[in-house]
Design an enzyme around this catalytic site. Structure first.
Site, PDB file in Angstrom:
ATOM      1  N   GLY A   1       0.768  -1.230  -0.247  1.00  0.00           N
ATOM      2  CA  GLY A   1       0.060   0.044  -0.105  1.00  0.00           C
ATOM      3  C   GLY A   1       0.898   1.079   0.012  1.00  0.00           C
TER       4      GLY A   1
ATOM      5  N   ILE B   1       1.627   3.630   2.364  1.00  0.00           N
ATOM      6  CA  ILE B   1       2.746   4.072   3.243  1.00  0.00           C
ATOM      7  C   ILE B   1       3.493   2.798   3.712  1.00  0.00           C
ATOM      8  CG2 ILE B   1       2.972   4.834   5.622  1.00  0.00           C
ATOM      9  CD1 ILE B   1       0.038   5.816   5.751  1.00  0.00           C
TER      10      ILE B   1
ATOM     11  N   LEU C   1      -5.011 -11.250   6.071  1.00  0.00           N
ATOM     12  CA  LEU C   1      -4.809 -11.548   7.491  1.00  0.00           C
ATOM     13  C   LEU C   1      -6.056 -12.197   8.132  1.00  0.00           C
ATOM     14  CD1 LEU C   1      -2.900  -8.533   8.420  1.00  0.00           C
ATOM     15  CD2 LEU C   1      -1.758 -10.567   7.985  1.00  0.00           C
TER      16      LEU C   1
ATOM     17  N   SER D   1      -4.291   6.580  13.696  1.00  0.00           N
ATOM     18  CA  SER D   1      -4.511   7.766  13.159  1.00  0.00           C
ATOM     19  C   SER D   1      -4.949   8.867  13.923  1.00  0.00           C
ATOM     20  CB  SER D   1      -5.772   7.436  11.908  1.00  0.00           C
ATOM     21  OG  SER D   1      -6.187   8.502  11.395  1.00  0.00           O
TER      22      SER D   1
ATOM     23  N   THR E   1      -7.210  10.478  13.696  1.00  0.00           N
ATOM     24  CA  THR E   1      -8.706  10.259  13.555  1.00  0.00           C
ATOM     25  C   THR E   1      -9.263  10.029  15.039  1.00  0.00           C
ATOM     26  OG1 THR E   1     -10.701   9.507  12.104  1.00  0.00           O
ATOM     27  CG2 THR E   1      -8.994   8.101  12.701  1.00  0.00           C
TER      28      THR E   1
ATOM     29  N   TYR F   1     -14.533   3.593  10.850  1.00  0.00           N
ATOM     30  CA  TYR F   1     -13.137   3.432  10.599  1.00  0.00           C
ATOM     31  C   TYR F   1     -12.253   3.748  11.690  1.00  0.00           C
ATOM     32  CZ  TYR F   1      -8.392   4.895   9.104  1.00  0.00           C
ATOM     33  OH  TYR F   1      -7.155   4.960   9.304  1.00  0.00           O
TER      34      TYR F   1
ATOM     35  N   LYS G   1      -9.530   1.986  14.635  1.00  0.00           N
ATOM     36  CA  LYS G   1      -8.255   2.296  15.195  1.00  0.00           C
ATOM     37  C   LYS G   1      -8.197   2.398  16.629  1.00  0.00           C
ATOM     38  CE  LYS G   1      -6.241   2.476  11.242  1.00  0.00           C
ATOM     39  NZ  LYS G   1      -5.284   1.525  10.934  1.00  0.00           N
TER      40      LYS G   1
ATOM     41  N   ARG H   1      -4.974  21.364   8.181  1.00  0.00           N
ATOM     42  CA  ARG H   1      -4.259  20.207   8.598  1.00  0.00           C
ATOM     43  C   ARG H   1      -2.955  19.838   8.586  1.00  0.00           C
ATOM     44  NH1 ARG H   1      -8.996  20.042   8.998  1.00  0.00           N
ATOM     45  NH2 ARG H   1     -10.652  18.571   8.529  1.00  0.00           N
TER      46      ARG H   1
HETATM   47  P1  NAD Z   1      -3.412   1.495   1.823  1.00  0.00           P
HETATM   48  O1  NAD Z   1      -4.772   1.120   1.382  1.00  0.00           O
HETATM   49  O2  NAD Z   1      -2.793   2.098   0.959  1.00  0.00           O
HETATM   50  O3  NAD Z   1      -2.492   0.326   2.282  1.00  0.00           O
HETATM   51  C1  NAD Z   1      -3.346  -0.885   3.200  1.00  0.00           C
HETATM   52  C2  NAD Z   1      -2.616  -2.069   2.439  1.00  0.00           C
HETATM   53  O4  NAD Z   1      -3.240  -3.028   3.204  1.00  0.00           O
HETATM   54  C3  NAD Z   1      -3.335  -2.331   1.094  1.00  0.00           C
HETATM   55  O5  NAD Z   1      -2.236  -2.914   0.353  1.00  0.00           O
HETATM   56  C4  NAD Z   1      -4.333  -3.609   1.032  1.00  0.00           C
HETATM   57  O6  NAD Z   1      -4.111  -4.216  -0.028  1.00  0.00           O
HETATM   58  C5  NAD Z   1      -3.934  -4.094   2.368  1.00  0.00           C
HETATM   59  N1  NAD Z   1      -5.017  -4.858   3.172  1.00  0.00           N
HETATM   60  C6  NAD Z   1      -6.039  -4.372   3.686  1.00  0.00           C
HETATM   61  N2  NAD Z   1      -6.889  -5.542   4.304  1.00  0.00           N
HETATM   62  C7  NAD Z   1      -5.811  -6.354   4.245  1.00  0.00           C
HETATM   63  C8  NAD Z   1      -6.012  -7.802   4.784  1.00  0.00           C
HETATM   64  N3  NAD Z   1      -7.127  -8.446   5.469  1.00  0.00           N
HETATM   65  N4  NAD Z   1      -5.105  -8.687   4.611  1.00  0.00           N
HETATM   66  C9  NAD Z   1      -4.077  -8.229   3.926  1.00  0.00           C
HETATM   67  N5  NAD Z   1      -3.775  -7.118   3.467  1.00  0.00           N
HETATM   68  C10 NAD Z   1      -4.867  -5.920   3.736  1.00  0.00           C
HETATM   69  O7  NAD Z   1      -3.462   2.478   3.036  1.00  0.00           O
HETATM   70  P2  NAD Z   1      -2.119   3.471   3.569  1.00  0.00           P
HETATM   71  O8  NAD Z   1      -2.630   4.894   3.248  1.00  0.00           O
HETATM   72  O9  NAD Z   1      -1.126   2.959   3.187  1.00  0.00           O
HETATM   73  O10 NAD Z   1      -2.238   3.067   4.873  1.00  0.00           O
HETATM   74  C11 NAD Z   1      -1.746   2.130   5.836  1.00  0.00           C
HETATM   75  C12 NAD Z   1      -2.247   2.270   7.250  1.00  0.00           C
HETATM   76  O11 NAD Z   1      -2.078   3.322   7.768  1.00  0.00           O
HETATM   77  C13 NAD Z   1      -3.777   1.584   7.307  1.00  0.00           C
HETATM   78  O12 NAD Z   1      -3.864   1.098   8.386  1.00  0.00           O
HETATM   79  C14 NAD Z   1      -4.441   3.134   7.419  1.00  0.00           C
HETATM   80  O13 NAD Z   1      -5.478   3.248   8.129  1.00  0.00           O
HETATM   81  C15 NAD Z   1      -3.322   4.009   8.315  1.00  0.00           C
HETATM   82  N6  NAD Z   1      -3.453   5.514   7.991  1.00  0.00           N
HETATM   83  C16 NAD Z   1      -3.489   5.958   6.815  1.00  0.00           C
HETATM   84  C17 NAD Z   1      -3.773   7.378   6.542  1.00  0.00           C
HETATM   85  C18 NAD Z   1      -3.651   7.914   5.270  1.00  0.00           C
HETATM   86  O14 NAD Z   1      -4.096   9.197   5.395  1.00  0.00           O
HETATM   87  N7  NAD Z   1      -3.193   7.214   4.147  1.00  0.00           N
HETATM   88  C19 NAD Z   1      -3.890   8.212   7.805  1.00  0.00           C
HETATM   89  C20 NAD Z   1      -3.803   7.430   9.119  1.00  0.00           C
HETATM   90  C21 NAD Z   1      -3.585   6.250   9.316  1.00  0.00           C
HETATM   91  C1  WQD Z   2      -7.997  17.518   4.298  1.00  0.00           C
HETATM   92  C2  WQD Z   2      -8.843  19.050   4.055  1.00  0.00           C
HETATM   93  C3  WQD Z   2     -11.202  18.874   3.722  1.00  0.00           C
HETATM   94  C4  WQD Z   2     -11.006  16.937  -0.313  1.00  0.00           C
HETATM   95  C5  WQD Z   2      -8.898  11.878   6.545  1.00  0.00           C
HETATM   96  C6  WQD Z   2      -9.087  11.014   7.309  1.00  0.00           C
HETATM   97  C7  WQD Z   2      -8.447  10.632   8.513  1.00  0.00           C
HETATM   98  C8  WQD Z   2      -6.947  10.212   7.891  1.00  0.00           C
HETATM   99  C9  WQD Z   2      -6.433  11.324   6.686  1.00  0.00           C
HETATM  100  C10 WQD Z   2      -6.920   7.769   7.814  1.00  0.00           C
HETATM  101  C11 WQD Z   2     -10.016  18.982   4.837  1.00  0.00           C
HETATM  102  C12 WQD Z   2     -10.433  19.472   2.673  1.00  0.00           C
HETATM  103  C13 WQD Z   2     -10.818  17.258   1.005  1.00  0.00           C
HETATM  104  C14 WQD Z   2     -11.978  17.766  -1.104  1.00  0.00           C
HETATM  105  C15 WQD Z   2     -11.540  19.837   0.530  1.00  0.00           C
HETATM  106  N1  WQD Z   2      -6.962   8.880   7.113  1.00  0.00           N
HETATM  107  N2  WQD Z   2     -11.120  18.875   1.208  1.00  0.00           N
HETATM  108  N3  WQD Z   2     -12.089  18.775  -0.987  1.00  0.00           N
HETATM  109  O1  WQD Z   2     -10.501  14.569   6.380  1.00  0.00           O
HETATM  110  O2  WQD Z   2      -8.156  15.470   7.292  1.00  0.00           O
HETATM  111  O3  WQD Z   2      -8.460  13.377   7.144  1.00  0.00           O
HETATM  112  O4  WQD Z   2      -7.387  11.363   5.782  1.00  0.00           O
HETATM  113  O5  WQD Z   2      -6.427   7.760   8.961  1.00  0.00           O
HETATM  114  O6  WQD Z   2      -8.837   9.858   9.198  1.00  0.00           O
HETATM  115  O7  WQD Z   2     -10.293  11.608   7.915  1.00  0.00           O
HETATM  116  O8  WQD Z   2      -8.193  14.413   4.835  1.00  0.00           O
HETATM  117  O9  WQD Z   2      -7.695  14.848   2.638  1.00  0.00           O
HETATM  118  O10 WQD Z   2     -10.040  14.302   3.358  1.00  0.00           O
HETATM  119  O11 WQD Z   2      -9.113  16.606   3.921  1.00  0.00           O
HETATM  120  O12 WQD Z   2     -11.676  21.156   0.716  1.00  0.00           O
HETATM  121  O13 WQD Z   2     -12.270  17.320  -2.442  1.00  0.00           O
HETATM  122  O14 WQD Z   2      -9.034  19.073   2.807  1.00  0.00           O
HETATM  123  O15 WQD Z   2     -12.369  19.387   4.176  1.00  0.00           O
HETATM  124  O16 WQD Z   2     -10.125  20.459   5.309  1.00  0.00           O
HETATM  125  P1  WQD Z   2      -8.927  14.536   6.355  1.00  0.00           P
HETATM  126  P2  WQD Z   2      -8.492  15.103   3.645  1.00  0.00           P
END
Ligand code: NAD
Ligand code: WQD
Length: 335
Positions: free
Chosen positions: A10, A12, A59, A124, A126, A148, A152, A231
């Protein structure tokens, strides 16, 4: 010994695998590819000239996971795998609870069975919900507003109980990410959401490619400097490096640790749009729309704890973030 990276294909996860391989660590990836592509593995190899082991396994299938632990010598796990779309989690809560909780419970059980007690978990910002006191510190109480986020929170609580039950064994680091954007400077790996993106940067990127004709800014009447949401955006490569610091920490000390990973600086939606336009010399047409339900005005991290205890400081600038996000999409154009 290897680091098992769940969700390593994925967004990250793939950047973290690159950092691990470049540091000389051996990596085993487990991913069911539900939100990523197998091609990422070739890109990781192109960047690092090293090949991680890969298992396409869900998983939620405990026995398959158990077999991986039987075959490989795993001493620590970074657990990224999970579903992450807030809106989708509101529509399909059971799928989110099933996937995120069952996969984590299976992982913990199998780890215990194989005497593997070092875990870094992707949480997160969140979990903080709508916080009034900024910047956000790690001791702010939980307040989740969607399934979601609740997965977490629940996983953090499970991890706390597990560590409490066996404090001399478990070494757990919970990382609460703020808003990761950007991509690897090679342009080979980055963020590739399916369909119309929910998050700001992937949306801007699609507008820059004229795949979408404009961005809708969700509200300009917030109590922020320019009225748009603020943000804490962090470059995904900085974030990936934070995981190496977390691993270092738990290799030295047992117990459970929680850190914010952000830059500590807030940027508004308009600032992001303007930086993207200036750095990449591209126009991002936008309209001001209504607030998005559930959104908060401002959210940024207090990063003191990660700085003091992990020695982690995000070094990349907003210009780096918007440049690398654009570079990735330009390099991977399909038309
Ligand atoms: P992503 O969707 O790109 O990566 C997640 C990966 O997990 C994917 O490759 C998916 O195929 C795999 N996956 C999901 N469920 C699975 C399962 N049951 N078994 C095996 N593989 C599985 O997401 P990301 O943005 O890389 O996020 C990684 C982690 O960080 C996640 O747990 C997400 O909740 C957390 N996170 C992401 C953000 C963000 O904004 N991207 C912010 C905060 C936290
Ligand atoms: C950022 C800013 C929107 C889209 C989310 C999840 C959080 C975490 C990260 C996983 C806000 C504004 C957005 C658009 C806009 N993920 N926006 N127009 O909401 O801070 O966080 O992603 O854990 O849990 O909630 O991120 O990128 O959606 O928004 O104006 O089309 O951009 O209102 O101010 P957010 P975002």
């Amino acid at each position: 010994m290897s680091v098992l990276v769940t969700g390593g294909c994925g967004f990250i996860g793939s950047h973290t695998v690159v950092e691990l391989l470049e540091e000389g660590q051996d990596v085993v990836i487990v991913d069911n590819l539900c939100n990523s592509k197998i091609e990422v593995l070739g890109k990781i190899e192109e960047i690092t000239k090293r090949k991680p082991k890969f298992y396409q396994v869900d998983l939620c299938q405990k026995e398959e996971l158990n077999q991986i632990f039987q075959k490989e010598k795993i001493d620590s796990v970074i657990h990224f795998a999970g579903l992450k779309a807030v809106g989708e989690s509101v529509r399909e809560p059971l799928r989110y609870y099933q996937n995120n909780l069952i996969s984590t419970l299976n992982l913990l059980e199998v780890m215990e069975k194989h005497d593997c007690f070092q875990l870094v978990f992707s949480s997160s910002a969140t979990v903080y919900g709508d916080v009034k006191k900024l910047p956000i510190k790690e001791d702010t109480p939980f307040s989740t507003t969607n399934p979601y986020g609740t997965t977490k929170r629940m996983i953090e609580e499970i991890l706390t109980d597990v560590a409490y039950a066996n404090p001399e064994k478990w070494r757990i680091c919970i990382l609460r990410y703020f808003n990761p954007i950007g991509a690897h400077s090679s342009g080979l790996i980055g963020e590739d959401p399916h369909g119309i993106p929910n998050n700001l940067m992937p949306y801007i990127v699609k507008v820059s490619q004229k795949e979408l004709d404009h961005l809708t800014i969700y509200g300009n009447d917030y109590n922020t400097e320019d009225g748009t949401g603020v943000r804490d955006y962090i470059h995904v490569v900085d974030l990936a490096q934070g995981h190496l610091k977390a691993l270092e920490k738990i290799r030295k000390s047992n117990g459970i640790f929680i850190y914010n990973l952000g830059t500590g600086k807030g940027h508004s939606v308009l600032e992001i749009v303007q930086a993207f336009e200036r750095v990449n010399q591209v126009k991002i047409p936008y309209v001001i729309g209504a607030r998005r339900p559930g959104d908060i005005a401002s959210c940024y991290a207090d990063v003191t704890k990660a700085q003091e205890e992990l020695g982690f400081v995000a070094s990349k600038t907003l210009d780096d973030m918007v440049r690398d996000s654009y570079h990735y999409v330009q390099k991977n154009k399909t038309h």
